[in-house]
Scaffold this motif. Structure first.
Motif, short mmCIF file in Angstrom:
data_model
loop_
_atom_site.label_atom_id
_atom_site.label_comp_id
_atom_site.label_asym_id
_atom_site.label_seq_id
_atom_site.Cartn_x
_atom_site.Cartn_y
_atom_site.Cartn_z
N LEU A 104 0.70 -1.25 -0.01
CA LEU A 104 0.16 -0.11 0.00
C LEU A 104 1.10 1.20 0.07
O LEU A 104 1.79 1.24 0.70
CB LEU A 104 -0.79 0.00 1.30
CG LEU A 104 -1.85 -1.14 1.36
CD1 LEU A 104 -2.41 -1.11 3.02
CD2 LEU A 104 -2.94 -1.26 0.25
N VAL A 105 0.53 2.11 -0.70
CA VAL A 105 1.51 3.41 -0.95
C VAL A 105 0.62 4.61 -1.16
O VAL A 105 -0.29 4.38 -2.08
CB VAL A 105 2.59 3.32 -2.12
CG1 VAL A 105 1.69 3.15 -3.47
CG2 VAL A 105 3.61 4.34 -1.75
N LYS A 106 1.01 5.65 -0.84
CA LYS A 106 0.32 7.11 -0.87
C LYS A 106 0.34 7.43 -2.38
O LYS A 106 1.24 7.28 -3.07
CB LYS A 106 1.02 8.32 -0.13
CG LYS A 106 -0.04 9.37 -0.20
CD LYS A 106 0.82 10.40 0.71
CE LYS A 106 2.02 11.05 -0.20
NZ LYS A 106 1.75 11.98 -1.28
N ILE A 137 -4.66 6.04 -1.09
CA ILE A 137 -3.81 4.74 -0.68
C ILE A 137 -3.86 3.97 -1.81
O ILE A 137 -5.16 3.44 -2.08
CB ILE A 137 -4.02 4.37 0.65
CG1 ILE A 137 -4.17 5.24 1.76
CG2 ILE A 137 -3.26 3.06 1.03
CD1 ILE A 137 -2.63 6.05 1.99
N VAL A 138 -3.07 3.78 -2.45
CA VAL A 138 -3.02 2.61 -3.45
C VAL A 138 -2.67 1.43 -3.31
O VAL A 138 -1.23 1.34 -2.83
CB VAL A 138 -2.21 3.45 -4.80
CG1 VAL A 138 -2.58 2.56 -6.17
CG2 VAL A 138 -2.87 4.82 -5.22
N ASP A 164 0.62 0.49 -14.26
CA ASP A 164 0.30 -0.94 -14.40
C ASP A 164 0.59 -1.64 -13.13
O ASP A 164 -0.04 -2.92 -13.15
CB ASP A 164 1.77 -1.46 -15.54
CG ASP A 164 1.38 -1.09 -16.95
OD1 ASP A 164 0.30 -0.57 -17.04
OD2 ASP A 164 2.17 -1.33 -17.62
N SER A 165 1.15 -1.15 -12.11
CA SER A 165 1.48 -1.81 -10.87
C SER A 165 0.20 -2.00 -10.03
O SER A 165 0.00 -2.66 -8.90
CB SER A 165 2.57 -1.25 -10.26
OG SER A 165 2.25 0.10 -9.74
N ARG A 166 -0.96 -0.96 -10.31
CA ARG A 166 -2.03 -0.82 -9.59
C ARG A 166 -2.70 -2.21 -9.49
O ARG A 166 -3.18 -2.49 -10.46
CB ARG A 166 -2.78 0.38 -9.96
CG ARG A 166 -2.07 1.65 -9.77
CD ARG A 166 -2.94 2.74 -10.57
NE ARG A 166 -3.12 2.61 -12.13
CZ ARG A 166 -4.02 3.17 -12.74
NH1 ARG A 166 -4.56 4.32 -12.47
NH2 ARG A 166 -4.00 3.03 -13.91
N VAL A 167 -3.13 -2.48 -8.35
CA VAL A 167 -4.44 -3.75 -8.27
C VAL A 167 -5.45 -3.11 -9.00
O VAL A 167 -6.32 -3.98 -9.74
CB VAL A 167 -4.30 -4.29 -7.01
CG1 VAL A 167 -5.50 -5.27 -6.84
CG2 VAL A 167 -2.81 -4.75 -6.50
N ASP A 168 -6.02 -2.10 -8.61
CA ASP A 168 -7.19 -1.68 -9.06
C ASP A 168 -6.79 -0.28 -10.21
O ASP A 168 -6.11 0.50 -9.79
CB ASP A 168 -7.98 -0.74 -7.92
CG ASP A 168 -9.45 -0.26 -8.44
OD1 ASP A 168 -9.58 -0.31 -9.71
OD2 ASP A 168 -9.93 0.35 -7.69
N PRO A 169 -7.11 -0.90 -11.60
CA PRO A 169 -6.49 -0.06 -12.42
C PRO A 169 -7.41 1.59 -12.47
O PRO A 169 -6.90 2.29 -12.97
CB PRO A 169 -7.27 -0.44 -13.85
CG PRO A 169 -7.34 -2.18 -13.43
CD PRO A 169 -7.77 -2.01 -11.91
N ALA A 170 -8.39 1.63 -11.53
CA ALA A 170 -9.18 2.78 -11.39
C ALA A 170 -8.49 3.84 -10.35
O ALA A 170 -9.01 4.97 -10.10
CB ALA A 170 -10.68 2.63 -11.38
N ALA A 171 -7.68 3.15 -9.38
CA ALA A 171 -6.93 3.96 -8.52
C ALA A 171 -5.96 4.91 -8.93
O ALA A 171 -5.64 5.00 -10.15
CB ALA A 171 -6.12 2.86 -7.71
N LYS A 172 -5.81 5.96 -8.06
CA LYS A 172 -4.94 7.08 -8.38
C LYS A 172 -3.43 6.52 -8.88
O LYS A 172 -3.09 5.36 -8.54
CB LYS A 172 -4.87 8.04 -7.11
CG LYS A 172 -6.08 8.87 -6.90
CD LYS A 172 -5.71 9.76 -5.79
CE LYS A 172 -7.57 10.40 -5.72
NZ LYS A 172 -7.19 11.55 -4.32
N ARG A 173 -2.77 7.50 -9.38
CA ARG A 173 -1.23 6.97 -9.78
C ARG A 173 -0.32 7.05 -8.53
O ARG A 173 -0.30 7.73 -7.68
CB ARG A 173 -0.81 8.30 -10.70
CG ARG A 173 0.68 7.80 -10.95
CD ARG A 173 1.31 9.01 -12.17
NE ARG A 173 2.63 9.16 -12.15
CZ ARG A 173 3.19 9.11 -13.14
NH1 ARG A 173 2.45 9.32 -14.37
NH2 ARG A 173 4.50 9.01 -13.33
N PRO A 174 0.26 5.90 -8.45
CA PRO A 174 1.19 6.11 -7.13
C PRO A 174 2.34 7.00 -7.24
O PRO A 174 2.44 7.46 -8.28
CB PRO A 174 1.78 4.58 -7.34
CG PRO A 174 0.98 3.85 -8.28
CD PRO A 174 0.51 4.76 -9.10
#
Length: 250
Positions: free
Chosen positions: A39-41, A55-56, A83-93
């Motif tokens: 998990l990262v901001k 939190i992504v 591409d690393s996001r588990v949820d493609p709709a989440a914000k950019r890490p």
């Protein structure tokens, strides 16, 4: 308390106005999510006002693969973070997610990156190495350990992540464990802990140490504790007890 709540507690404390640890979109936090994830901001979000949407959850593998790709450029970094996001709709890490991925992959439970005014005053000076010359008081050893790691200035992002991975590997080879605190010249600090609560304790103690070191430098040369004292404090039963009490929040 779930993992996201614990990470948000760390973010809010590190971004609390008046503490002088991080302002605006500075700093970031992370925690292991198990099974090769963290998990990262999100990029640009304010630590002090972070919400669950900031939190992504990310897969470590796409991020870590960049470190071994000699052809990777800024475009590749941006694509890998998305591409690393588990949820493609989440914000950019955050771009510093690469640095967090290195630390989590090395075995840390959580990490907190801030830009404390106290530490940066020293890190932006010719005396940055004083931060890792030794310990000045017993509680510093209890919370920060006997040794910290100093990283020369490196461009934040890919090159910094590569440098920190190399330096952490060498630190573990020499000392058998990860450092609790990493100082980055002209940049900030990186607290490495078992969980978000420990990362906050490390950040707070690093801030106190930097303030005391600045005061000592103002009146003369700092008087670091001898190695024998460091070893004694590190291994005393009562100090182990204090660490347990701190971990339990007592």
């Amino acid at each position: 308390m779930n993992d996201i709540d614990a990470l948000l507690d760390l973010a809010h404390a590190a971004g609390e106005p008046g503490r002088g640890l991080a302002i605006l979109g500075e700093g970031n936090v992370s925690a292991s999510a198990g099974e090769g994830r963290m998990l990262v901001k999100a990029s640009g979000s304010n630590l002090g006002a972070a919400t669950p949407a900031d939190i992504v959850e990310c897969e470590l593998a796409p991020i870590l693969a960049l470190l071994d790709d000699a052809a990777a450029d800024d475009g590749a970094v941006g694509r890998a973070l998305l591409d690393s996001r588990v949820d493609p709709a989440a914000k950019r890490p955050s771009v510093e997610a690469m640095l967090h991925a290195v630390v989590i992959d090395a075995g840390a439970g959580a990490a907190c990156h801030t830009h404390p005014e106290s530490a940066n005053g020293i890190l932006c000076s010719s005396k940055a190495d004083y931060l890792v010359r030794g310990s000045l008081f017993p509680d510093q050893i209890v919370v920060l350990g006997q040794r910290g790691l100093l990283i020369p200035y490196v461009d934040p992002g890919l090159e910094l992540a590569r440098t920190v991975r190399r330096e952490l590997t060498e630190f573990v080879r020499l000392h058998g464990q990860l450092p609790k605190i990493v100082y980055m010249q002209n940049h900030g600090i990186f607290a490495i802990g078992e969980d978000p609560a420990e990362c906050l304790r490390i950040t707070e103690m690093a801030d106190k140490f930097a303030k005391i070191l600045t005061a000592a430098l103002a009146v003369g040369e700092p008087r670091f504790l001898p190695e024998s004292v460091l070893e004694r404090i590190e291994h005393r039963d009562d100090e182990h007890h204090r660490r347990r009490m701190l971990k339990e929040g007592r």
